[in-house]
Design an enzyme around this catalytic site. Structure first.
Site, mmCIF file in Angstrom:
data_model
loop_
_atom_site.group_PDB
_atom_site.id
_atom_site.type_symbol
_atom_site.label_atom_id
_atom_site.label_comp_id
_atom_site.label_asym_id
_atom_site.label_seq_id
_atom_site.Cartn_x
_atom_site.Cartn_y
_atom_site.Cartn_z
ATOM 1 N N GLY A 17 0.789 -1.232 0.000
ATOM 2 C CA GLY A 17 0.000 0.000 0.000
ATOM 3 C C GLY A 17 0.816 1.274 0.000
ATOM 4 O O GLY A 17 0.304 2.339 0.340
ATOM 5 N N ARG A 70 -8.061 -13.192 -11.760
ATOM 6 C CA ARG A 70 -9.117 -12.190 -11.935
ATOM 7 C C ARG A 70 -10.198 -12.395 -10.872
ATOM 8 O O ARG A 70 -10.132 -13.348 -10.100
ATOM 9 C CB ARG A 70 -9.709 -12.268 -13.336
ATOM 10 C CG ARG A 70 -10.413 -13.579 -13.655
ATOM 11 C CD ARG A 70 -10.811 -13.575 -15.121
ATOM 12 N NE ARG A 70 -11.437 -14.800 -15.552
ATOM 13 C CZ ARG A 70 -12.753 -15.006 -15.583
ATOM 14 N NH1 ARG A 70 -13.582 -14.092 -15.156
ATOM 15 N NH2 ARG A 70 -13.229 -16.150 -16.026
ATOM 16 N N ARG A 98 -4.877 -8.375 -9.862
ATOM 17 C CA ARG A 98 -5.841 -9.112 -10.686
ATOM 18 C C ARG A 98 -6.240 -8.265 -11.876
ATOM 19 O O ARG A 98 -6.332 -7.044 -11.772
ATOM 20 C CB ARG A 98 -7.081 -9.480 -9.881
ATOM 21 C CG ARG A 98 -6.778 -10.575 -8.894
ATOM 22 C CD ARG A 98 -7.903 -10.845 -7.953
ATOM 23 N NE ARG A 98 -7.386 -11.688 -6.897
ATOM 24 C CZ ARG A 98 -7.403 -13.022 -6.934
ATOM 25 N NH1 ARG A 98 -7.962 -13.648 -7.930
ATOM 26 N NH2 ARG A 98 -6.874 -13.720 -5.949
ATOM 27 N N ASN A 114 -4.071 2.857 -13.491
ATOM 28 C CA ASN A 114 -3.166 1.885 -12.873
ATOM 29 C C ASN A 114 -1.759 2.447 -12.872
ATOM 30 O O ASN A 114 -1.416 3.285 -13.708
ATOM 31 C CB ASN A 114 -3.191 0.593 -13.701
ATOM 32 C CG ASN A 114 -2.286 -0.487 -13.129
ATOM 33 O OD1 ASN A 114 -2.258 -0.716 -11.911
ATOM 34 N ND2 ASN A 114 -1.518 -1.157 -13.986
ATOM 35 N N HIS A 116 2.232 1.070 -13.098
ATOM 36 C CA HIS A 116 2.989 -0.120 -13.458
ATOM 37 C C HIS A 116 4.488 0.185 -13.328
ATOM 38 O O HIS A 116 4.938 1.248 -13.764
ATOM 39 C CB HIS A 116 2.645 -0.539 -14.900
ATOM 40 C CG HIS A 116 3.360 -1.782 -15.306
ATOM 41 N ND1 HIS A 116 2.957 -3.040 -14.882
ATOM 42 C CD2 HIS A 116 4.474 -1.972 -16.053
ATOM 43 C CE1 HIS A 116 3.796 -3.946 -15.369
ATOM 44 N NE2 HIS A 116 4.714 -3.325 -16.084
ATOM 45 N N ALA A 180 9.991 6.635 -7.377
ATOM 46 C CA ALA A 180 9.481 7.406 -8.525
ATOM 47 C C ALA A 180 7.955 7.288 -8.594
ATOM 48 O O ALA A 180 7.254 8.274 -8.874
ATOM 49 C CB ALA A 180 10.120 6.905 -9.814
HETATM 50 C C1 GAR Z 1 3.959 -1.173 -7.223
HETATM 51 O O1 GAR Z 1 5.334 -1.160 -7.490
HETATM 52 C C2 GAR Z 1 3.149 -1.229 -8.499
HETATM 53 O O2 GAR Z 1 3.766 -0.585 -9.568
HETATM 54 C C3 GAR Z 1 3.080 -2.711 -8.747
HETATM 55 O O3 GAR Z 1 2.877 -3.263 -7.465
HETATM 56 C C4 GAR Z 1 3.555 -2.462 -6.511
HETATM 57 C C5 GAR Z 1 2.596 -2.198 -5.353
HETATM 58 O O4 GAR Z 1 3.274 -1.611 -4.286
HETATM 59 N N1 GAR Z 1 2.005 -3.036 -9.630
HETATM 60 C C6 GAR Z 1 2.085 -3.963 -10.560
HETATM 61 O O5 GAR Z 1 3.074 -4.648 -10.752
HETATM 62 C C7 GAR Z 1 0.830 -4.114 -11.395
HETATM 63 N N2 GAR Z 1 1.117 -4.817 -12.616
HETATM 64 P P1 GAR Z 1 2.494 -0.901 -3.112
HETATM 65 O O6 GAR Z 1 1.462 -1.897 -2.575
HETATM 66 O O7 GAR Z 1 3.542 -0.599 -2.088
HETATM 67 O O8 GAR Z 1 1.858 0.329 -3.658
#
Ligand code: GAR
Length: 215
Positions: A17, A70, A98, A114, A116, A180
């Site tokens: 999170g 999903r 998902r 989203n 990424h 970042a």
């Molecule tokens: C983040 O680095 C996000 O970019 C990645 O999960 C992490 C969540 O971190 N998302 C993906 O890979 C989606 N394809 P967080 O729970 O600390 O925000």
């Protein structure tokens, strides 16, 4: 009190999170003219739920159902009902692991974003920082994009570049990318909440300029 209705965010996440925290803190500080109305997770013990509750934000675990990658139909309806009840304007995916399918996407058409951990369209899918290291790129980064029916394929709102260093491990590179992300995501959410974003074909205008870390 102006009585004007706030722009409400619904955040979906499966993990720690940290991106939710970055967005929620930017809202609280007034840098983003929005508020997080609801946090939902498909993982009962996800840190994101705890982070939300600590901030007095409504947080709920909704079981994802029988599929691995999903939501099943029943879960989809439960997620949608919760998001509608909270009168969410924008769904912010923050490490939600998902894929969302058309019935869900149609219900919030053009209102799901989203983040990424790569410079898309390079390295979509899982563990993008490991893909970047394995490929040997010297620059990677993060991307905020609108969500469409593909995997990490929607129109790009903002990107921030991050160098790959010789001594990087998957962990150090992911950490640098996450720093970042925490700068980029609030900027993009803020631009959307202020109504600055315009979509023309695949091109998104009005988002933050592409940034090189440290530049
Ligand atoms: C983040 O680095 C996000 O970019 C990645 O999960 C992490 C969540 O971190 N998302 C993906 O890979 C989606 N394809 P967080 O729970 O600390 O925000």
């Amino acid at each position: 009190m102006s009585g004007e209705r706030k722009f409400i965010l619904g955040v979906l996440g499966s993990g720690r999170g940290s991106n939710f925290v970055a967005v929620a803190e930017a809202c609280r500080a007034g840098a983003v003219p929005a508020e997080v109305g609801l946090v939902l997770s498909d993982v009962a013990e996800a840190g994101i739920l705890e982070q939300a509750r600590r901030r007095g934000i409504q947080a709920q675990f909704i079981p994802p159902g029988k599929f691995r990658t999903r939501l099943d139909e029943e879960a989809e309806q439960a997620y949608l009902a919760a998001l509608r009840a909270a009168r969410v304007d924008l769904i912010v995916l923050a490490g939600f692991m998902r894929v969302l399918k058309p019935p869900f996407l149609d219900a919030f058409a053009g209102r799901i974003i989203n983040i990424h951990p790569s410079l898309l369209p390079s390295f979509p899918g899982l563990e993008a920082w490991k893909q970047a290291l394995a490929h040997g790129v010297k620059v990677t980064g993060c991307t905020v994009h609108w969500v469409d029916a593909g995997v990490d394929s929607g129109p790009i709102i903002g990107q921030q570049a991050v160098p790959v260093l010789d001594e990087d491990t998957p962990e150090t590179l992911h950490q640098r990318i996450q720093e970042a992300e925490h700068a980029l995501y609030p900027r993009c959410v803020g631009a959307i909440a202020r109504g600055e974003i315009r979509l023309q074909g695949r091109r998104v205008f009005g988002g933050p300029p592409g940034v090189i870390r440290g530049a």
